[in-house]
Design a protein around this motif. Structure first.
Motif, PDB file in Angstrom:
ATOM      1  N   LEU A  55       9.641   8.919 -36.282  1.00  0.00           N
ATOM      2  CA  LEU A  55       9.000   8.226 -35.163  1.00  0.00           C
ATOM      3  C   LEU A  55       8.304   6.951 -35.596  1.00  0.00           C
ATOM      4  O   LEU A  55       8.053   6.067 -34.770  1.00  0.00           O
ATOM      5  N   THR A  56       7.970   6.836 -36.876  1.00  0.00           N
ATOM      6  CA  THR A  56       7.342   5.620 -37.390  1.00  0.00           C
ATOM      7  C   THR A  56       8.150   5.106 -38.575  1.00  0.00           C
ATOM      8  O   THR A  56       8.750   5.889 -39.327  1.00  0.00           O
ATOM      9  N   PHE A  57       8.153   3.818 -38.740  1.00  0.00           N
ATOM     10  CA  PHE A  57       8.941   3.195 -39.807  1.00  0.00           C
ATOM     11  C   PHE A  57       8.388   1.797 -40.077  1.00  0.00           C
ATOM     12  O   PHE A  57       7.678   1.219 -39.248  1.00  0.00           O
ATOM     13  N   ASP A  58       8.709   1.266 -41.230  1.00  0.00           N
ATOM     14  CA  ASP A  58       8.362  -0.113 -41.550  1.00  0.00           C
ATOM     15  C   ASP A  58       9.466  -1.036 -41.049  1.00  0.00           C
ATOM     16  O   ASP A  58      10.651  -0.662 -41.039  1.00  0.00           O
ATOM     17  N   PHE A  59       9.110  -2.234 -40.641  1.00  0.00           N
ATOM     18  CA  PHE A  59      10.114  -3.171 -40.147  1.00  0.00           C
ATOM     19  C   PHE A  59       9.819  -4.589 -40.601  1.00  0.00           C
ATOM     20  O   PHE A  59       8.690  -4.951 -40.933  1.00  0.00           O
ATOM     21  N   SER A  60      10.871  -5.384 -40.584  1.00  0.00           N
ATOM     22  CA  SER A  60      10.771  -6.822 -40.796  1.00  0.00           C
ATOM     23  C   SER A  60      11.683  -7.483 -39.775  1.00  0.00           C
ATOM     24  O   SER A  60      12.866  -7.128 -39.674  1.00  0.00           O
ATOM     25  N   ILE A  61      11.140  -8.406 -38.990  1.00  0.00           N
ATOM     26  CA  ILE A  61      11.911  -9.117 -37.973  1.00  0.00           C
ATOM     27  C   ILE A  61      11.613 -10.603 -38.143  1.00  0.00           C
ATOM     28  O   ILE A  61      10.582 -11.098 -37.690  1.00  0.00           O
ATOM     29  N   LEU A  62      12.513 -11.322 -38.814  1.00  0.00           N
ATOM     30  CA  LEU A  62      12.223 -12.688 -39.206  1.00  0.00           C
ATOM     31  C   LEU A  62      13.114 -13.693 -38.473  1.00  0.00           C
ATOM     32  O   LEU A  62      14.329 -13.721 -38.656  1.00  0.00           O
ATOM     33  N   PRO A  63      12.509 -14.536 -37.630  1.00  0.00           N
ATOM     34  CA  PRO A  63      13.253 -15.602 -36.949  1.00  0.00           C
ATOM     35  C   PRO A  63      13.343 -16.842 -37.835  1.00  0.00           C
ATOM     36  O   PRO A  63      12.620 -16.986 -38.828  1.00  0.00           O
ATOM     37  N   LEU A  64      14.227 -17.753 -37.458  1.00  0.00           N
ATOM     38  CA  LEU A  64      14.199 -19.079 -38.059  1.00  0.00           C
ATOM     39  C   LEU A  64      12.909 -19.775 -37.633  1.00  0.00           C
ATOM     40  O   LEU A  64      12.408 -19.554 -36.534  1.00  0.00           O
ATOM     41  N   LYS A  65      12.382 -20.619 -38.497  1.00  0.00           N
ATOM     42  CA  LYS A  65      11.134 -21.320 -38.196  1.00  0.00           C
ATOM     43  C   LYS A  65      11.461 -22.626 -37.468  1.00  0.00           C
ATOM     44  O   LYS A  65      11.422 -23.723 -38.030  1.00  0.00           O
ATOM     45  N   LEU A  66      11.807 -22.478 -36.181  1.00  0.00           N
ATOM     46  CA  LEU A  66      12.263 -23.592 -35.361  1.00  0.00           C
ATOM     47  C   LEU A  66      11.076 -24.205 -34.609  1.00  0.00           C
ATOM     48  O   LEU A  66      10.422 -23.526 -33.822  1.00  0.00           O
ATOM     49  N   LYS A  67      10.811 -25.465 -34.850  1.00  0.00           N
ATOM     50  CA  LYS A  67       9.646 -26.111 -34.248  1.00  0.00           C
ATOM     51  C   LYS A  67       9.738 -26.125 -32.727  1.00  0.00           C
ATOM     52  O   LYS A  67      10.749 -26.549 -32.151  1.00  0.00           O
ATOM     53  N   ASP A  68       8.690 -25.623 -32.082  1.00  0.00           N
ATOM     54  CA  ASP A  68       8.514 -25.654 -30.627  1.00  0.00           C
ATOM     55  C   ASP A  68       9.580 -24.870 -29.859  1.00  0.00           C
ATOM     56  O   ASP A  68       9.770 -25.090 -28.658  1.00  0.00           O
ATOM     57  N   ALA A  69      10.252 -23.924 -30.507  1.00  0.00           N
ATOM     58  CA  ALA A  69      11.320 -23.178 -29.846  1.00  0.00           C
ATOM     59  C   ALA A  69      10.773 -21.994 -29.065  1.00  0.00           C
ATOM     60  O   ALA A  69       9.717 -21.436 -29.370  1.00  0.00           O
ATOM     61  N   THR A  70      11.541 -21.590 -28.047  1.00  0.00           N
ATOM     62  CA  THR A  70      11.188 -20.437 -27.213  1.00  0.00           C
ATOM     63  C   THR A  70      11.664 -19.123 -27.803  1.00  0.00           C
ATOM     64  O   THR A  70      11.197 -18.051 -27.424  1.00  0.00           O
ATOM     65  N   GLY A  71      12.634 -19.189 -28.712  1.00  0.00           N
ATOM     66  CA  GLY A  71      13.192 -17.977 -29.302  1.00  0.00           C
ATOM     67  C   GLY A  71      14.021 -18.307 -30.513  1.00  0.00           C
ATOM     68  O   GLY A  71      14.231 -19.480 -30.841  1.00  0.00           O
ATOM     69  N   SER A  72      14.525 -17.259 -31.167  1.00  0.00           N
ATOM     70  CA  SER A  72      15.390 -17.449 -32.319  1.00  0.00           C
ATOM     71  C   SER A  72      16.141 -16.166 -32.610  1.00  0.00           C
ATOM     72  O   SER A  72      15.587 -15.073 -32.462  1.00  0.00           O
ATOM     73  N   PRO A  73      17.404 -16.279 -33.040  1.00  0.00           N
ATOM     74  CA  PRO A  73      18.038 -15.114 -33.644  1.00  0.00           C
ATOM     75  C   PRO A  73      17.201 -14.642 -34.827  1.00  0.00           C
ATOM     76  O   PRO A  73      16.518 -15.444 -35.477  1.00  0.00           O
ATOM     77  N   VAL A  74      17.231 -13.356 -35.088  1.00  0.00           N
ATOM     78  CA  VAL A  74      16.440 -12.786 -36.180  1.00  0.00           C
ATOM     79  C   VAL A  74      17.329 -11.938 -37.083  1.00  0.00           C
ATOM     80  O   VAL A  74      18.422 -11.525 -36.696  1.00  0.00           O
ATOM     81  N   ARG A  75      16.847 -11.669 -38.291  1.00  0.00           N
ATOM     82  CA  ARG A  75      17.388 -10.584 -39.105  1.00  0.00           C
ATOM     83  C   ARG A  75      16.357  -9.475 -39.030  1.00  0.00           C
ATOM     84  O   ARG A  75      15.252  -9.577 -39.570  1.00  0.00           O
ATOM     85  N   ALA A  76      16.701  -8.426 -38.322  1.00  0.00           N
ATOM     86  CA  ALA A  76      15.787  -7.302 -38.103  1.00  0.00           C
ATOM     87  C   ALA A  76      16.213  -6.138 -38.991  1.00  0.00           C
ATOM     88  O   ALA A  76      17.382  -5.755 -39.018  1.00  0.00           O
ATOM     89  N   VAL A  77      15.250  -5.582 -39.728  1.00  0.00           N
ATOM     90  CA  VAL A  77      15.529  -4.503 -40.673  1.00  0.00           C
ATOM     91  C   VAL A  77      14.452  -3.434 -40.549  1.00  0.00           C
ATOM     92  O   VAL A  77      13.260  -3.738 -40.420  1.00  0.00           O
ATOM     93  N   ALA A  78      14.882  -2.172 -40.564  1.00  0.00           N
ATOM     94  CA  ALA A  78      13.954  -1.036 -40.644  1.00  0.00           C
ATOM     95  C   ALA A  78      13.999  -0.478 -42.061  1.00  0.00           C
ATOM     96  O   ALA A  78      15.062  -0.451 -42.692  1.00  0.00           O
ATOM     97  N   PHE A  79      12.848  -0.057 -42.556  1.00  0.00           N
ATOM     98  CA  PHE A  79      12.749   0.551 -43.886  1.00  0.00           C
ATOM     99  C   PHE A  79      12.246   1.977 -43.723  1.00  0.00           C
ATOM    100  O   PHE A  79      11.153   2.200 -43.181  1.00  0.00           O
ATOM    101  N   CYS A  80      13.055   2.936 -44.133  1.00  0.00           N
ATOM    102  CA  CYS A  80      12.746   4.354 -43.892  1.00  0.00           C
ATOM    103  C   CYS A  80      12.784   5.130 -45.195  1.00  0.00           C
ATOM    104  O   CYS A  80      13.497   4.786 -46.140  1.00  0.00           O
TER     105      CYS A  80
END
Length: 215
Positions: free
Chosen positions: A189-214
């Motif tokens: 039910l609990t896990f560590d995660f990393s969700i890292l977007p591109l560092k796009l200036k003034d952007a509303t969103g970004s694709p991410v590389r999302a990873v869970a560590f269990c």
């Protein structure tokens, strides 16, 4: 500890939101003629597994490049609530989860398994997806939740063209991650995660590389 990739591969076959440009990876250079391979990327900042910054719906909201790293790396809570098409995850659903598994603490990052990602290549993927109800969004906002993720294309119901849940969460500075995959492979039910977007200036969103560590 092992890692689980929660990220869709971006390719020319990645479905795009209605009225968004079709994803293209365009060959630009090649080893034979140029000495190296390179491609151009053409797609919306909300393509594939992606994060919405509050600025997506709030005029003065936090932009992608302004999100602190400590909001993108942390511990997640997995909430499994399968819903059929056009059906919302409600506040009552979340309260029942808390009754069975314990209260979701303030400032948590919550990930919902709806099961909808299995319909990724179907025509109704963007139009009939489950999402949160406004009451559920208000309840999470009352807890000052950090981030809400879901394995569907939108945190709103596909038929809700007013984006009421996006607005509720964004106005409360809550990050939104959509199109997650493999949440069902997380065995706790609990896990560590990393969700890292591109560092796009003034952007509303970004694709991410999302990873869970269990464990």
């Amino acid at each position: 500890m092992h890692s689980i990739d929660l990220t869709l591969t971006i390719s020319g076959s990645t479905p795009s939101f209605p009225d968004s440009p079709k994803t293209q990876l365009i060959s630009w250079s090649n080893i034979k003629e140029d000495g190296y391979n390179m491609e151009l990327l053409f797609f919306s900042s909300h393509t594939g597994t992606h994060i919405d910054a509050p600025f997506h719906f709030v005029r003065n909201g936090l932009k992608i490049n302004q999100i602190p790293l400590d909001r993108l790396i942390g511990k997640g809570i997995l909430v499994k609530i399968h819903k059929p098409k056009n059906t919302a995850i409600t506040k009552s659903d979340i309260l029942l989860f808390e009754k069975n598994h314990g209260i979701i603490p303030s400032n948590s990052s919550v990930f919902f398994i709806s099961g909808w990602i299995k319909n990724l290549q179907k025509k109704n993927y963007f139009k009939e997806n489950p999402g949160l109800s406004v009451s559920a969004a208000k309840y999470l906002a009352s807890k000052k939740i950090n981030l809400v993720g879901i394995d569907s294309p939108s945190i709103d119901l596909g038929k809700d063209i007013s984006f009421r849940v996006h607005n509720e969460l964004s106005q409360n500075n809550i990050l939104i991650v959509e199109n997650l995959i493999n949440l069902d492979k997380i065995n706790s039910l609990t896990f560590d995660f990393s969700i890292l977007p591109l560092k796009l200036k003034d952007a509303t969103g970004s694709p991410v590389r999302a990873v869970a560590f269990c464990n």
